[in-house]
Design a protein around this motif. Structure first.
Motif, PDB file in Angstrom:
ATOM      1  N   VAL A  35       0.853  -1.185   0.000  1.00 59.12           N
ATOM      2  CA  VAL A  35       0.000   0.000   0.000  1.00 59.12           C
ATOM      3  C   VAL A  35       0.893   1.241   0.000  1.00 59.12           C
ATOM      4  O   VAL A  35       1.646   1.474   0.937  1.00 59.12           O
ATOM      5  CB  VAL A  35      -0.955   0.018   1.215  1.00 59.12           C
ATOM      6  N   LYS A  36       0.791   2.026  -1.054  1.00 62.15           N
ATOM      7  CA  LYS A  36       1.584   3.254  -1.157  1.00 62.15           C
ATOM      8  C   LYS A  36       0.838   4.439  -0.547  1.00 62.15           C
ATOM      9  O   LYS A  36       1.461   5.369  -0.051  1.00 62.15           O
ATOM     10  CB  LYS A  36       1.946   3.539  -2.616  1.00 62.15           C
ATOM     11  N   SER A  37      -0.503   4.418  -0.605  1.00 70.08           N
ATOM     12  CA  SER A  37      -1.307   5.429   0.085  1.00 70.08           C
ATOM     13  C   SER A  37      -2.720   4.893   0.270  1.00 70.08           C
ATOM     14  O   SER A  37      -3.180   4.032  -0.484  1.00 70.08           O
ATOM     15  CB  SER A  37      -1.327   6.757  -0.671  1.00 70.08           C
ATOM     16  N   ALA A  38      -3.378   5.402   1.315  1.00 72.25           N
ATOM     17  CA  ALA A  38      -4.769   5.034   1.608  1.00 72.25           C
ATOM     18  C   ALA A  38      -5.452   6.272   2.181  1.00 72.25           C
ATOM     19  O   ALA A  38      -5.014   6.811   3.192  1.00 72.25           O
ATOM     20  CB  ALA A  38      -4.822   3.881   2.596  1.00 72.25           C
ATOM     21  N   GLN A  39      -6.509   6.704   1.511  1.00 73.07           N
ATOM     22  CA  GLN A  39      -7.219   7.919   1.916  1.00 73.07           C
ATOM     23  C   GLN A  39      -8.676   7.581   2.223  1.00 73.07           C
ATOM     24  O   GLN A  39      -9.387   7.072   1.354  1.00 73.07           O
ATOM     25  CB  GLN A  39      -7.145   8.962   0.798  1.00 73.07           C
ATOM     26  N   VAL A  40      -9.104   7.869   3.446  1.00 76.81           N
ATOM     27  CA  VAL A  40     -10.502   7.645   3.831  1.00 76.81           C
ATOM     28  C   VAL A  40     -11.351   8.708   3.145  1.00 76.81           C
ATOM     29  O   VAL A  40     -11.112   9.909   3.306  1.00 76.81           O
ATOM     30  CB  VAL A  40     -10.680   7.701   5.366  1.00 76.81           C
ATOM     31  N   ARG A  48     -16.111   4.767  11.890  1.00 73.95           N
ATOM     32  CA  ARG A  48     -15.147   3.924  11.167  1.00 73.95           C
ATOM     33  C   ARG A  48     -15.249   4.189   9.666  1.00 73.95           C
ATOM     34  O   ARG A  48     -16.301   4.522   9.141  1.00 73.95           O
ATOM     35  CB  ARG A  48     -15.395   2.445  11.459  1.00 73.95           C
ATOM     36  N   PRO A  49     -14.126   4.013   8.964  1.00 72.47           N
ATOM     37  CA  PRO A  49     -14.118   4.261   7.513  1.00 72.47           C
ATOM     38  C   PRO A  49     -15.120   3.377   6.766  1.00 72.47           C
ATOM     39  O   PRO A  49     -15.268   2.200   7.071  1.00 72.47           O
ATOM     40  CB  PRO A  49     -12.685   3.901   7.117  1.00 72.47           C
ATOM     41  N   GLU A  50     -15.802   3.994   5.788  1.00 63.61           N
ATOM     42  CA  GLU A  50     -16.733   3.257   4.927  1.00 63.61           C
ATOM     43  C   GLU A  50     -16.178   3.086   3.529  1.00 63.61           C
ATOM     44  O   GLU A  50     -16.356   2.041   2.924  1.00 63.61           O
ATOM     45  CB  GLU A  50     -18.089   3.974   4.844  1.00 63.61           C
ATOM     46  N   THR A  51     -15.548   4.133   2.984  1.00 64.65           N
ATOM     47  CA  THR A  51     -14.896   4.010   1.677  1.00 64.65           C
ATOM     48  C   THR A  51     -13.482   4.572   1.780  1.00 64.65           C
ATOM     49  O   THR A  51     -13.246   5.597   2.416  1.00 64.65           O
ATOM     50  CB  THR A  51     -15.667   4.738   0.550  1.00 64.65           C
ATOM     51  N   VAL A  52     -12.554   3.846   1.141  1.00 67.28           N
ATOM     52  CA  VAL A  52     -11.137   4.201   1.204  1.00 67.28           C
ATOM     53  C   VAL A  52     -10.529   4.049  -0.186  1.00 67.28           C
ATOM     54  O   VAL A  52     -10.732   3.038  -0.856  1.00 67.28           O
ATOM     55  CB  VAL A  52     -10.373   3.294   2.207  1.00 67.28           C
ATOM     56  N   ARG A  53      -9.788   5.070  -0.602  1.00 73.02           N
ATOM     57  CA  ARG A  53      -9.089   5.071  -1.896  1.00 73.02           C
ATOM     58  C   ARG A  53      -7.658   4.588  -1.676  1.00 73.02           C
ATOM     59  O   ARG A  53      -6.946   5.111  -0.820  1.00 73.02           O
ATOM     60  CB  ARG A  53      -9.080   6.484  -2.472  1.00 73.02           C
ATOM     61  N   PHE A  54      -7.248   3.577  -2.421  1.00 73.80           N
ATOM     62  CA  PHE A  54      -5.927   2.982  -2.276  1.00 73.80           C
ATOM     63  C   PHE A  54      -5.074   3.184  -3.519  1.00 73.80           C
ATOM     64  O   PHE A  54      -5.587   3.169  -4.637  1.00 73.80           O
ATOM     65  CB  PHE A  54      -6.034   1.463  -2.060  1.00 73.80           C
ATOM     66  N   ASP A  63      -2.037  -0.523  -9.015  1.00 75.60           N
ATOM     67  CA  ASP A  63      -3.286   0.125  -9.401  1.00 75.60           C
ATOM     68  C   ASP A  63      -3.753   1.097  -8.335  1.00 75.60           C
ATOM     69  O   ASP A  63      -3.177   1.180  -7.246  1.00 75.60           O
ATOM     70  CB  ASP A  63      -4.364  -0.945  -9.619  1.00 75.60           C
ATOM     71  N   GLN A  64      -4.835   1.815  -8.669  1.00 72.65           N
ATOM     72  CA  GLN A  64      -5.565   2.672  -7.739  1.00 72.65           C
ATOM     73  C   GLN A  64      -7.021   2.239  -7.801  1.00 72.65           C
ATOM     74  O   GLN A  64      -7.548   2.004  -8.890  1.00 72.65           O
ATOM     75  CB  GLN A  64      -5.468   4.138  -8.146  1.00 72.65           C
ATOM     76  N   TYR A  65      -7.679   2.136  -6.647  1.00 73.02           N
ATOM     77  CA  TYR A  65      -9.074   1.710  -6.595  1.00 73.02           C
ATOM     78  C   TYR A  65      -9.672   2.147  -5.263  1.00 73.02           C
ATOM     79  O   TYR A  65      -8.951   2.555  -4.354  1.00 73.02           O
ATOM     80  CB  TYR A  65      -9.191   0.178  -6.766  1.00 73.02           C
ATOM     81  N   THR A  66     -11.004   2.031  -5.158  1.00 72.62           N
ATOM     82  CA  THR A  66     -11.701   2.401  -3.924  1.00 72.62           C
ATOM     83  C   THR A  66     -12.436   1.182  -3.384  1.00 72.62           C
ATOM     84  O   THR A  66     -13.113   0.475  -4.138  1.00 72.62           O
ATOM     85  CB  THR A  66     -12.694   3.551  -4.182  1.00 72.62           C
ATOM     86  N   LEU A  67     -12.284   0.955  -2.080  1.00 71.33           N
ATOM     87  CA  LEU A  67     -12.961  -0.148  -1.406  1.00 71.33           C
ATOM     88  C   LEU A  67     -14.027   0.377  -0.462  1.00 71.33           C
ATOM     89  O   LEU A  67     -13.870   1.435   0.148  1.00 71.33           O
ATOM     90  CB  LEU A  67     -11.955  -0.980  -0.593  1.00 71.33           C
ATOM     91  N   GLY A  68     -15.110  -0.395  -0.338  1.00 70.41           N
ATOM     92  CA  GLY A  68     -16.166  -0.127   0.632  1.00 70.41           C
ATOM     93  C   GLY A  68     -16.058  -1.124   1.767  1.00 70.41           C
ATOM     94  O   GLY A  68     -15.848  -2.321   1.524  1.00 70.41           O
ATOM     95  N   TYR A  69     -16.184  -0.646   3.005  1.00 75.57           N
ATOM     96  CA  TYR A  69     -15.983  -1.470   4.208  1.00 75.57           C
ATOM     97  C   TYR A  69     -17.270  -1.633   4.996  1.00 75.57           C
ATOM     98  O   TYR A  69     -18.087  -0.719   5.084  1.00 75.57           O
ATOM     99  CB  TYR A  69     -14.914  -0.836   5.112  1.00 75.57           C
ATOM    100  N   ARG A  70     -17.422  -2.828   5.591  1.00 75.66           N
ATOM    101  CA  ARG A  70     -18.527  -3.142   6.503  1.00 75.66           C
ATOM    102  C   ARG A  70     -17.904  -3.724   7.770  1.00 75.66           C
ATOM    103  O   ARG A  70     -17.209  -4.739   7.722  1.00 75.66           O
ATOM    104  CB  ARG A  70     -19.482  -4.142   5.859  1.00 75.66           C
ATOM    105  N   TRP A  71     -18.139  -3.061   8.895  1.00 73.48           N
ATOM    106  CA  TRP A  71     -17.543  -3.436  10.181  1.00 73.48           C
ATOM    107  C   TRP A  71     -18.570  -4.167  11.034  1.00 73.48           C
ATOM    108  O   TRP A  71     -19.723  -3.754  11.118  1.00 73.48           O
ATOM    109  CB  TRP A  71     -17.066  -2.189  10.920  1.00 73.48           C
ATOM    110  N   THR A  72     -18.157  -5.234  11.682  1.00 72.80           N
ATOM    111  CA  THR A  72     -18.988  -5.973  12.624  1.00 72.80           C
ATOM    112  C   THR A  72     -18.273  -5.935  13.968  1.00 72.80           C
ATOM    113  O   THR A  72     -17.483  -6.830  14.293  1.00 72.80           O
ATOM    114  CB  THR A  72     -19.197  -7.432  12.154  1.00 72.80           C
TER     115      THR A  72
END
Length: 145
Positions: A35-40, A48-54, A63-72
């Motif tokens: 991971v070179k960078s991660a931006q919430v 807590r973060p819901e979407t993060v750009r990596f 690559d660069q992409y965005t992930l969506g998170y679900r926390w339990t």
């Protein structure tokens, strides 16, 4: 989605300490090798973060992409791709945290789909490197706090 790569490690800390490090995306470049960078981009009602750009550089997968998170709670976090990159078309994964003695057993699952053809064996090897590096980095980061 293709087969998932799965691995586990035991960390000498409670689940809440592990989850705290997982949720601290800004620090990922310090311990998650690829991971070179991660931006919430967005956070949920729980803070807590819901979407993060990596920005990722894992050798054969850059690559660069965005992930969506679900926390339990402090038991699990799942993610999926919400904005594909130029190379990564699909990415799903999870951390599962289970108290084990004085520590926490952390299981990481990852599945990556690419837009470019890649021999399955090479893709699985890249997934394994990402998973193993992430688990070892997470352990070192949590236990070093």
């Amino acid at each position: 989605m293709a087969e998932r790569t799965t691995s586990s490690i035991t960390i000498a800390a409670g689940p809440s300490s592990v989850t705290e490090v997982i949720a601290d995306f800004a620090s990922y470049p310090e311990w998650a090798g690829q991971v070179k960078s991660a931006q919430v981009l967005t956070t949920g009602a729980d803070g807590r973060p819901e979407t993060v750009r990596f920005v990722l550089d894992a050798g054969v997968i850059s690559d660069q992409y965005t992930l969506g998170y679900r926390w339990t709670g402090d038991e699990a976090v799942d993610w999926r791709i919400v904005e594909a990159g130029s190379m990564v078309s699909g990415l799903t994964g999870s951390y599962r945290l289970v108290p084990e003695g004085d520590g926490t057993k952390v299981t990481y699952e990852l599945a990556v789909d690419l837009k470019v053809p890649m021999i399955g064996m090479i893709k699985r090897k890249a997934e394994k490197v990402i998973v193993d590096t992430a688990l070892k980095g997470l352990k070192k980061r949590v236990e070093g706090r």
